[in-house]
Design a protein around this motif. Structure first.
Motif, PDB file in Angstrom:
ATOM      1  N   LEU B  31       3.444 -23.565  12.256  1.00  0.00           N
ATOM      2  CA  LEU B  31       4.357 -22.453  12.563  1.00  0.00           C
ATOM      3  C   LEU B  31       4.322 -21.405  11.441  1.00  0.00           C
ATOM      4  O   LEU B  31       4.347 -20.205  11.709  1.00  0.00           O
ATOM      5  N   ALA B  32       4.244 -21.866  10.206  1.00  0.00           N
ATOM      6  CA  ALA B  32       4.139 -20.916   9.093  1.00  0.00           C
ATOM      7  C   ALA B  32       2.852 -20.102   9.204  1.00  0.00           C
ATOM      8  O   ALA B  32       2.846 -18.886   8.986  1.00  0.00           O
ATOM      9  N   ARG B  33       1.770 -20.757   9.563  1.00  0.00           N
ATOM     10  CA  ARG B  33       0.502 -20.010   9.725  1.00  0.00           C
ATOM     11  C   ARG B  33       0.589 -19.015  10.878  1.00  0.00           C
ATOM     12  O   ARG B  33      -0.023 -17.947  10.834  1.00  0.00           O
ATOM     13  N   CYS B  34       1.339 -19.381  11.915  1.00  0.00           N
ATOM     14  CA  CYS B  34       1.525 -18.425  13.025  1.00  0.00           C
ATOM     15  C   CYS B  34       2.261 -17.176  12.537  1.00  0.00           C
ATOM     16  O   CYS B  34       1.937 -16.054  12.938  1.00  0.00           O
ATOM     17  N   VAL B  35       3.239 -17.370  11.684  1.00  0.00           N
ATOM     18  CA  VAL B  35       3.999 -16.236  11.145  1.00  0.00           C
ATOM     19  C   VAL B  35       3.064 -15.325  10.356  1.00  0.00           C
ATOM     20  O   VAL B  35       3.024 -14.104  10.566  1.00  0.00           O
ATOM     21  N   THR B  36       2.291 -15.898   9.468  1.00  0.00           N
ATOM     22  CA  THR B  36       1.420 -15.061   8.637  1.00  0.00           C
ATOM     23  C   THR B  36       0.279 -14.453   9.460  1.00  0.00           C
ATOM     24  O   THR B  36      -0.089 -13.299   9.249  1.00  0.00           O
ATOM     25  N   ALA B  37      -0.244 -15.205  10.433  1.00  0.00           N
ATOM     26  CA  ALA B  37      -1.314 -14.647  11.273  1.00  0.00           C
ATOM     27  C   ALA B  37      -0.808 -13.455  12.075  1.00  0.00           C
ATOM     28  O   ALA B  37      -1.541 -12.509  12.345  1.00  0.00           O
ATOM     29  N   SER B  38       0.453 -13.497  12.459  1.00  0.00           N
ATOM     30  CA  SER B  38       0.986 -12.404  13.279  1.00  0.00           C
ATOM     31  C   SER B  38       1.336 -11.188  12.433  1.00  0.00           C
ATOM     32  O   SER B  38       1.241 -10.059  12.912  1.00  0.00           O
ATOM     33  N   LEU B  39       1.710 -11.386  11.181  1.00  0.00           N
ATOM     34  CA  LEU B  39       2.299 -10.288  10.408  1.00  0.00           C
ATOM     35  C   LEU B  39       1.440  -9.739   9.271  1.00  0.00           C
ATOM     36  O   LEU B  39       1.727  -8.648   8.769  1.00  0.00           O
ATOM     37  N   LEU B  40       0.437 -10.489   8.855  1.00  0.00           N
ATOM     38  CA  LEU B  40      -0.315 -10.028   7.683  1.00  0.00           C
ATOM     39  C   LEU B  40      -1.723  -9.586   8.038  1.00  0.00           C
ATOM     40  O   LEU B  40      -2.412 -10.209   8.840  1.00  0.00           O
ATOM     41  N   LEU B 147       3.385 -18.298  22.897  1.00  0.00           N
ATOM     42  CA  LEU B 147       2.479 -19.406  22.562  1.00  0.00           C
ATOM     43  C   LEU B 147       3.300 -20.643  22.230  1.00  0.00           C
ATOM     44  O   LEU B 147       4.439 -20.527  21.742  1.00  0.00           O
ATOM     45  N   SER B 148       2.697 -21.785  22.443  1.00  0.00           N
ATOM     46  CA  SER B 148       3.360 -23.016  22.006  1.00  0.00           C
ATOM     47  C   SER B 148       2.700 -23.521  20.733  1.00  0.00           C
ATOM     48  O   SER B 148       1.661 -23.031  20.315  1.00  0.00           O
ATOM     49  N   ASP B 149       3.317 -24.493  20.120  1.00  0.00           N
ATOM     50  CA  ASP B 149       2.791 -25.091  18.883  1.00  0.00           C
ATOM     51  C   ASP B 149       1.581 -25.980  19.223  1.00  0.00           C
ATOM     52  O   ASP B 149       0.800 -25.649  20.095  1.00  0.00           O
ATOM     53  N   HIS B 150       1.448 -27.111  18.589  1.00  0.00           N
ATOM     54  CA  HIS B 150       0.267 -27.951  18.803  1.00  0.00           C
ATOM     55  C   HIS B 150       0.307 -28.680  20.147  1.00  0.00           C
ATOM     56  O   HIS B 150      -0.686 -29.252  20.576  1.00  0.00           O
ATOM     57  N   THR B 151       1.479 -28.675  20.796  1.00  0.00           N
ATOM     58  CA  THR B 151       1.575 -29.303  22.112  1.00  0.00           C
ATOM     59  C   THR B 151       1.668 -28.208  23.160  1.00  0.00           C
ATOM     60  O   THR B 151       1.997 -27.066  22.856  1.00  0.00           O
ATOM     61  N   PRO B 175      -9.852 -24.416  23.566  1.00  0.00           N
ATOM     62  CA  PRO B 175      -8.434 -24.314  23.169  1.00  0.00           C
ATOM     63  C   PRO B 175      -8.317 -24.171  21.651  1.00  0.00           C
ATOM     64  O   PRO B 175      -8.874 -24.970  20.902  1.00  0.00           O
ATOM     65  N   LEU B 176      -7.618 -23.146  21.223  1.00  0.00           N
ATOM     66  CA  LEU B 176      -7.518 -22.824  19.796  1.00  0.00           C
ATOM     67  C   LEU B 176      -6.167 -23.236  19.226  1.00  0.00           C
ATOM     68  O   LEU B 176      -5.181 -23.355  19.948  1.00  0.00           O
ATOM     69  N   HIS B 177      -6.127 -23.397  17.935  1.00  0.00           N
ATOM     70  CA  HIS B 177      -4.845 -23.518  17.247  1.00  0.00           C
ATOM     71  C   HIS B 177      -4.082 -22.204  17.455  1.00  0.00           C
ATOM     72  O   HIS B 177      -4.683 -21.120  17.530  1.00  0.00           O
ATOM     73  N   ALA B 178      -2.759 -22.323  17.477  1.00  0.00           N
ATOM     74  CA  ALA B 178      -1.935 -21.153  17.796  1.00  0.00           C
ATOM     75  C   ALA B 178      -2.157 -20.011  16.808  1.00  0.00           C
ATOM     76  O   ALA B 178      -2.193 -18.835  17.203  1.00  0.00           O
ATOM     77  N   ASP B 179      -2.321 -20.323  15.526  1.00  0.00           N
ATOM     78  CA  ASP B 179      -2.509 -19.242  14.550  1.00  0.00           C
ATOM     79  C   ASP B 179      -3.846 -18.524  14.763  1.00  0.00           C
ATOM     80  O   ASP B 179      -3.939 -17.301  14.623  1.00  0.00           O
TER      81      ASP B 179
END
Lengths: 197, 197
Positions: B31-40, B147-151, B175-179
């Protein structure tokens, strides 16, 4: 086969770094994310990938997707794999790699030797925002991408890369973090150039 | 304006978790990586992005790119921002958000209320490998991605999303990781549909 060569100019070359402060350890947070971005898909490993993490132009940690075990998606455990590799740096003699965990090996090679070691069959390109738009490039069967960490390649490294390839490709108008660039490059290959879904 | 709604079904809703074990804290690493992938982006923040992290269908942590400060690219410090937000959960009353650090706010909302709260102007789509190939879709001016997390989304959450959009788009055959999915979705928008570099 896909290969990623990630240049961590300020990365640690010895295992004395704190897992609690990966940004302070030569941006090992970013390098760890590059490793996972290159090798992991949802619930699986990309077994056709080999990733070379060039640390301080002195050592390279190589991750082989076809034999890799124990790689988790988080930064901390990935950095721990790198630390485990560096703990055996004295065993890395000449250019002979030492396998430090399944599918992870350490070798005493900087950028130039690492690029020399690539199988000659791959199309090597540098990822950089000033390059040819990737959508105009035909995806090669075997691709190798060279990326730098949070800083641009230094002039010496840029010259070494230029000695191995004249091809620079751009992923878009905005400069991306290296791990996100890897995700996009994979997607380009996965979809045969944004074509096959 | 781009929005990302990330559903962390097993994510913590209280601040008692260890920064040393983010995977064990409901996959807060992802989830932290999703935050940074979306904003940075490299050396900058995407100021046209708002990211909603839905934690356990009880609280949502919102990151507003136009006022965000103190977001670093690594998982641990991003998770610390989320923990700081959750430390003030008692102050989040009704649906009134509490700003817990510059550009980060906590609000007592689950998935349905968070989706209800989106500005009506955005084209909402779910990212999922069974969807319409994204290359066949015209990039909207204002896009919101769920998007959902790992599930996968649980049936209840999938029904809630379906109540807000009938559009599901696929980023590719794997299928990719969410980030990583976020990085690709951004690239699609950045390049106006893999067209403008």
């Amino acid at each position: 086969m896909r290969e990623f060569i990630i240049v961590g100019r300020n990365a640690p070359t010895a295992p004395e770094f704190a897992l609690d402060d990966l940004p302070g350890a030569g941006r090992l947070d970013l390098l760890a994310r590059c490793v996972t971005a290159s090798l992991l898909v949802s619930h699986g490993i990309r077994d056709d990938v080999r990733t070379h993490l060039v640390l301080g132009d002195a050592f390279t940690v190589r991750f082989d997707g076809d034999s890799l075990q124990g790689l988790n998606p988080d930064e901390r455990s990935t950095a721990a794999l790198i630390r485990t590799a560096l703990e055996r740096r004295d065993e890395a003699i000449g250019h002979v790699p030492v396998e430090t965990s399944p599918g992870v090996s350490l070798v005493r090679m900087g950028l130039e030797t690492t690029l020399d070691s690539l199988t000659g069959e791959s199309t090597v390109s540098r990822l950089h925002e000033d390059g040819t738009p990737i959508a105009e490039v035909r995806p090669p069967e075997k691709a190798a991408f060279v990326l730098s960490d949070h800083t641009d390649l230094c002039p010496e490294d840029a010259a070494v890369v230029k000695g191995h390839t004249g091809l620079t490709v751009s992923l878009g108008p905005r400069p991306l973090h290296a791990d996100h660039a890897i995700a996009v490059a994979h997607n380009w290959l996965d979809t045969s150039g944004f074509d096959a879904y």
